[in-house]
Motif scaffolding. Structure first.
Motif, short mmCIF file in Angstrom:
data_model
loop_
_atom_site.label_atom_id
_atom_site.label_comp_id
_atom_site.label_asym_id
_atom_site.label_seq_id
_atom_site.Cartn_x
_atom_site.Cartn_y
_atom_site.Cartn_z
N TYR A 151 -4.13 -13.58 -6.77
CA TYR A 151 -2.70 -13.23 -6.82
C TYR A 151 -2.30 -12.39 -5.62
O TYR A 151 -1.25 -12.61 -5.02
CB TYR A 151 -2.42 -12.47 -8.11
N ARG A 152 -3.15 -11.42 -5.25
CA ARG A 152 -2.85 -10.56 -4.10
C ARG A 152 -2.75 -11.37 -2.81
O ARG A 152 -1.82 -11.18 -2.01
CB ARG A 152 -3.93 -9.48 -3.96
N LYS A 153 -3.71 -12.26 -2.61
CA LYS A 153 -3.69 -13.10 -1.41
C LYS A 153 -2.46 -14.01 -1.40
O LYS A 153 -1.82 -14.20 -0.36
CB LYS A 153 -4.97 -13.94 -1.33
N ARG A 154 -2.16 -14.56 -2.59
CA ARG A 154 -1.01 -15.48 -2.67
C ARG A 154 0.30 -14.75 -2.39
O ARG A 154 1.15 -15.23 -1.64
CB ARG A 154 -0.98 -16.13 -4.04
N THR A 155 0.47 -13.55 -3.00
CA THR A 155 1.72 -12.80 -2.79
C THR A 155 1.83 -12.31 -1.35
O THR A 155 2.94 -12.28 -0.79
CB THR A 155 1.79 -11.61 -3.75
N GLY A 161 5.50 -15.29 4.49
CA GLY A 161 6.37 -16.45 4.67
C GLY A 161 7.84 -16.08 4.54
O GLY A 161 8.69 -16.57 5.30
N ILE A 162 8.15 -15.18 3.57
CA ILE A 162 9.54 -14.74 3.37
C ILE A 162 10.03 -14.00 4.61
O ILE A 162 11.16 -14.21 5.07
CB ILE A 162 9.64 -13.84 2.12
#
Length: 209
Positions: free
Chosen positions: A92-96, A102-103
């Motif tokens: 989750y940390r890597k994904r966020t 990206g944002i």
């Protein structure tokens, strides 16, 4: 003859006494060796008690072993769950983090897209031939285009026409002037901008005391 008979009787009497003594000793020994049934029962009970104690100890050991095994299984289950939760959190940390990156990249791209036309207009203004008035009009059009880009991005100019607000304004000079109210903005040196409640740049101003 009488004497012989008397001797024989005396000898018989002595033998009888000896026999009586031996018999008496034998009876005493028999009494000593005689087993008391109550004592036998007590020893049996002791043996039974000892056997029961051993069985109780074995039962306790079995129960303790079962309890230890149960606790061990629970610990292993919790360890497995912790490992899975840790792995899920790391994913989750890597994904966020990737999503945030990206944002941010997309936001920068959106801003640059709005600013690029302004840069194009400035480059054309520099290359164009004409009078100062024409150049001034070109710059004014470019500024309007930039303001339109800011509006699309949700960026607005900070109002600096009233009272000084340290949350929005930065005072770099103070003056004594009766023409202005106390703590009011007398002059703006540099415009400030904000997006929503986020101040992008404070307005740089002169404040009247």
């Amino acid at each position: 003859m009488e004497d012989i008979k008397k001797e024989v009787l005396e000898e018989n009497e002595e033998v009888n006494q000896e026999v009586d003594e031996v018999t008496k000793e034998s009876n005493e020994n028999d009494e000593t060796l005689e087993v008391n049934p109550e004592e036998i029962l007590t020893e049996q009970e002791v043996q039974n008690d000892s056997k029961e104690d051993k069985e109780d100890e074995l039962d306790m050991l079995r129960k303790n072993k079962d309890e230890i095994q149960k606790l061990t299984n629970e610990v292993e289950t919790l360890k497995d769950r912790l490992l899975r939760v840790t792995a899920e959190y790391e994913n989750y940390r890597k994904r966020t983090a990737k999503e945030k990156e990206g944002i941010y990249t997309d936001a920068c791209a959106d801003v640059i897209k709005e600013v690029l036309p302004v840069i194009d207009n400035l480059e054309r203004a520099v290359q164009a031939d004409g009078s100062v008035e024409d150049l001034k009009k070109g710059i004014e059009m470019t500024i309007k285009g930039l303001e339109g880009s800011f509006e699309k991005l949700g960026v607005e100019e900070i109002d600096a026409s009233g009272e000084f607000d340290p949350n929005l304004h930065q005072a770099v000079m103070h003056i004594e002037d009766e023409n202005f109210d106390k703590n009011s903005i007398a002059e703006v040196f540099m415009k400030g901008y904000k997006r929503g409640d986020k101040v992008i740049r404070h307005s740089v101003v002169k404040v009247a005391n």
